[in-house]
Motif scaffolding. Sequence first.
Motif, PDB file in Angstrom:
ATOM      1  N   MET A   1       0.921  -1.301   0.149  1.00 42.67           N
ATOM      2  CA  MET A   1      -0.159  -0.066   0.114  1.00 42.67           C
ATOM      3  C   MET A   1       0.883   1.129  -0.054  1.00 42.67           C
ATOM      4  SD  MET A   1      -2.993   0.100   2.454  1.00 42.67           S
ATOM      5  CE  MET A   1      -4.490  -1.034   2.218  1.00 42.67           C
ATOM      6  N   LYS A   2       0.521   2.062  -0.918  1.00 38.71           N
ATOM      7  CA  LYS A   2       1.087   3.445  -0.749  1.00 38.71           C
ATOM      8  C   LYS A   2       0.867   4.470   0.570  1.00 38.71           C
ATOM      9  CE  LYS A   2       1.222   3.549  -5.806  1.00 38.71           C
ATOM     10  NZ  LYS A   2       0.745   4.457  -7.078  1.00 38.71           N
ATOM     11  N   PRO A   3       1.648   5.201   0.811  1.00 36.29           N
ATOM     12  CA  PRO A   3       1.461   6.012   1.920  1.00 36.29           C
ATOM     13  C   PRO A   3       0.061   6.823   1.903  1.00 36.29           C
ATOM     14  CG  PRO A   3       3.525   6.555   1.309  1.00 36.29           C
ATOM     15  CD  PRO A   3       2.958   5.428   0.237  1.00 36.29           C
ATOM     16  N   LYS A   4      -0.345   7.395   0.610  1.00 38.16           N
ATOM     17  CA  LYS A   4      -1.651   8.033   0.468  1.00 38.16           C
ATOM     18  C   LYS A   4      -2.737   7.412   0.756  1.00 38.16           C
ATOM     19  CE  LYS A   4      -3.749  10.988  -2.941  1.00 38.16           C
ATOM     20  NZ  LYS A   4      -3.843  11.230  -4.312  1.00 38.16           N
ATOM     21  N   GLN A   5      -2.894   5.828   0.277  1.00 40.49           N
ATOM     22  CA  GLN A   5      -3.652   4.908   0.557  1.00 40.49           C
ATOM     23  C   GLN A   5      -3.924   4.614   2.141  1.00 40.49           C
ATOM     24  OE1 GLN A   5      -2.605   1.766  -1.973  1.00 40.49           O
ATOM     25  NE2 GLN A   5      -3.956   2.216  -3.767  1.00 40.49           N
ATOM     26  N   GLN A   6      -2.664   4.570   2.661  1.00 47.57           N
ATOM     27  CA  GLN A   6      -2.781   4.291   4.221  1.00 47.57           C
ATOM     28  C   GLN A   6      -3.175   5.380   4.995  1.00 47.57           C
ATOM     29  OE1 GLN A   6       1.470   3.751   5.198  1.00 47.57           O
ATOM     30  NE2 GLN A   6       1.372   1.335   4.697  1.00 47.57           N
ATOM     31  N   ARG A   7      -3.196   6.549   4.633  1.00 45.92           N
ATOM     32  CA  ARG A   7      -3.792   7.851   5.202  1.00 45.92           C
ATOM     33  C   ARG A   7      -5.054   7.977   5.082  1.00 45.92           C
ATOM     34  NH1 ARG A   7       0.945  10.663   3.538  1.00 45.92           N
ATOM     35  NH2 ARG A   7      -0.378  11.350   1.573  1.00 45.92           N
ATOM     36  N   LEU A   8      -5.537   7.547   3.805  1.00 45.87           N
ATOM     37  CA  LEU A   8      -7.066   7.497   3.483  1.00 45.87           C
ATOM     38  C   LEU A   8      -7.868   6.291   4.288  1.00 45.87           C
ATOM     39  CD1 LEU A   8      -9.410   8.368   1.779  1.00 45.87           C
ATOM     40  CD2 LEU A   8      -8.803   6.586  -0.009  1.00 45.87           C
ATOM     41  N   MET A   9      -7.123   5.097   4.309  1.00 45.60           N
ATOM     42  CA  MET A   9      -7.596   4.116   5.229  1.00 45.60           C
ATOM     43  C   MET A   9      -7.669   4.469   6.684  1.00 45.60           C
ATOM     44  SD  MET A   9      -9.049   1.080   4.819  1.00 45.60           S
ATOM     45  CE  MET A   9      -8.423   0.391   3.563  1.00 45.60           C
ATOM     46  N   LEU A  10      -6.739   5.211   7.259  1.00 41.57           N
ATOM     47  CA  LEU A  10      -6.831   5.456   8.670  1.00 41.57           C
ATOM     48  C   LEU A  10      -8.216   6.669   8.813  1.00 41.57           C
ATOM     49  CD1 LEU A  10      -2.936   5.691   9.636  1.00 41.57           C
ATOM     50  CD2 LEU A  10      -4.782   4.114  10.528  1.00 41.57           C
ATOM     51  N   VAL A  11      -8.083   7.245   8.058  1.00 36.07           N
ATOM     52  CA  VAL A  11      -9.011   8.774   8.002  1.00 36.07           C
ATOM     53  C   VAL A  11     -10.397   7.933   8.090  1.00 36.07           C
ATOM     54  CG1 VAL A  11     -10.308  10.473   6.651  1.00 36.07           C
ATOM     55  CG2 VAL A  11      -7.737  10.356   7.335  1.00 36.07           C
ATOM     56  N   LEU A  12     -10.761   6.966   6.995  1.00 36.80           N
ATOM     57  CA  LEU A  12     -11.865   6.302   6.885  1.00 36.80           C
ATOM     58  C   LEU A  12     -12.125   5.456   8.242  1.00 36.80           C
ATOM     59  CD1 LEU A  12     -11.822   5.271   3.229  1.00 36.80           C
ATOM     60  CD2 LEU A  12     -13.539   6.951   4.294  1.00 36.80           C
ATOM     61  N   LEU A  13     -11.167   4.807   8.855  1.00 37.39           N
ATOM     62  CA  LEU A  13     -11.371   4.076  10.031  1.00 37.39           C
ATOM     63  C   LEU A  13     -11.726   4.974  11.272  1.00 37.39           C
ATOM     64  CD1 LEU A  13      -8.471   1.109   9.618  1.00 37.39           C
ATOM     65  CD2 LEU A  13     -10.997   0.975   9.842  1.00 37.39           C
ATOM     66  N   GLY A  14     -11.277   6.037  11.184  1.00 36.99           N
ATOM     67  CA  GLY A  14     -11.409   7.044  12.326  1.00 36.99           C
ATOM     68  C   GLY A  14     -12.838   7.632  12.249  1.00 36.99           C
ATOM     69  N   LEU A  15     -13.325   8.079  10.906  1.00 34.48           N
ATOM     70  CA  LEU A  15     -14.614   8.312  10.869  1.00 34.48           C
ATOM     71  C   LEU A  15     -15.611   7.081  11.067  1.00 34.48           C
ATOM     72  CD1 LEU A  15     -14.572  10.508   7.491  1.00 34.48           C
ATOM     73  CD2 LEU A  15     -14.667  11.259   9.813  1.00 34.48           C
ATOM     74  N   GLY A  16     -15.417   5.990  10.860  1.00 33.19           N
ATOM     75  CA  GLY A  16     -16.120   4.922  11.154  1.00 33.19           C
ATOM     76  C   GLY A  16     -16.210   4.836  12.822  1.00 33.19           C
ATOM     77  N   ALA A  17     -15.139   4.762  13.498  1.00 30.57           N
ATOM     78  CA  ALA A  17     -14.952   4.540  14.673  1.00 30.57           C
ATOM     79  C   ALA A  17     -15.732   5.780  15.546  1.00 30.57           C
ATOM     80  CB  ALA A  17     -13.810   4.746  15.373  1.00 30.57           C
ATOM     81  N   VAL A  18     -15.750   6.765  14.956  1.00 31.56           N
ATOM     82  CA  VAL A  18     -16.592   8.121  15.438  1.00 31.56           C
ATOM     83  C   VAL A  18     -17.784   7.823  15.333  1.00 31.56           C
ATOM     84  CG1 VAL A  18     -17.168  10.707  15.279  1.00 31.56           C
ATOM     85  CG2 VAL A  18     -14.749   9.725  15.490  1.00 31.56           C
TER      86      VAL A  18
END
Length: 143
Positions: A1-18
């Motif tokens: 995975m590219k760093p850009k995709q990792q950041r996107l995945m972390l943001v999506l997981l964070g939004l899902g958790a909230v």
Amino acid sequence: MKPKQQRLMLVLLGLGAVAAAALLALSALKDQAAFFYAPGDVKRTGLPLGRAVRLGGMVEDGSIKRQADGVSIRFVVTDGVATVPVAFSGITPDLFREGSGVVAEGRFSPDGSFTATNLLAKHDEKYMPPQMAGKMHETKTLR
């Protein structure tokens, strides 16, 4: 995975958790979302037995009965649709009187009566403390 995709995945997981946390909080508070029950609400949905609730409405005219002990009272709360008899033992607020708004905190009994542990007197939006009533029309001259 590219760093850009990792950041996107972390943001999506964070939004899902909230979002999940917000849904859990809302589901836990759904029964307590109402500030108080009105007598008509109680008549329509049944008695909320076994837990502390607030009952709000107007004190019915002619319903306040003071007991011989000097601190216990009985009165009726109405919202124009239904009525609920209330018993309270303690010192009533200064604004508590017939025809005024009240929020009683306490519990319902199986017979439909309400035993209050605390009374909160409500006033209309035109209320002004007696100390301020006369001072509103005083003017001060600036020097």
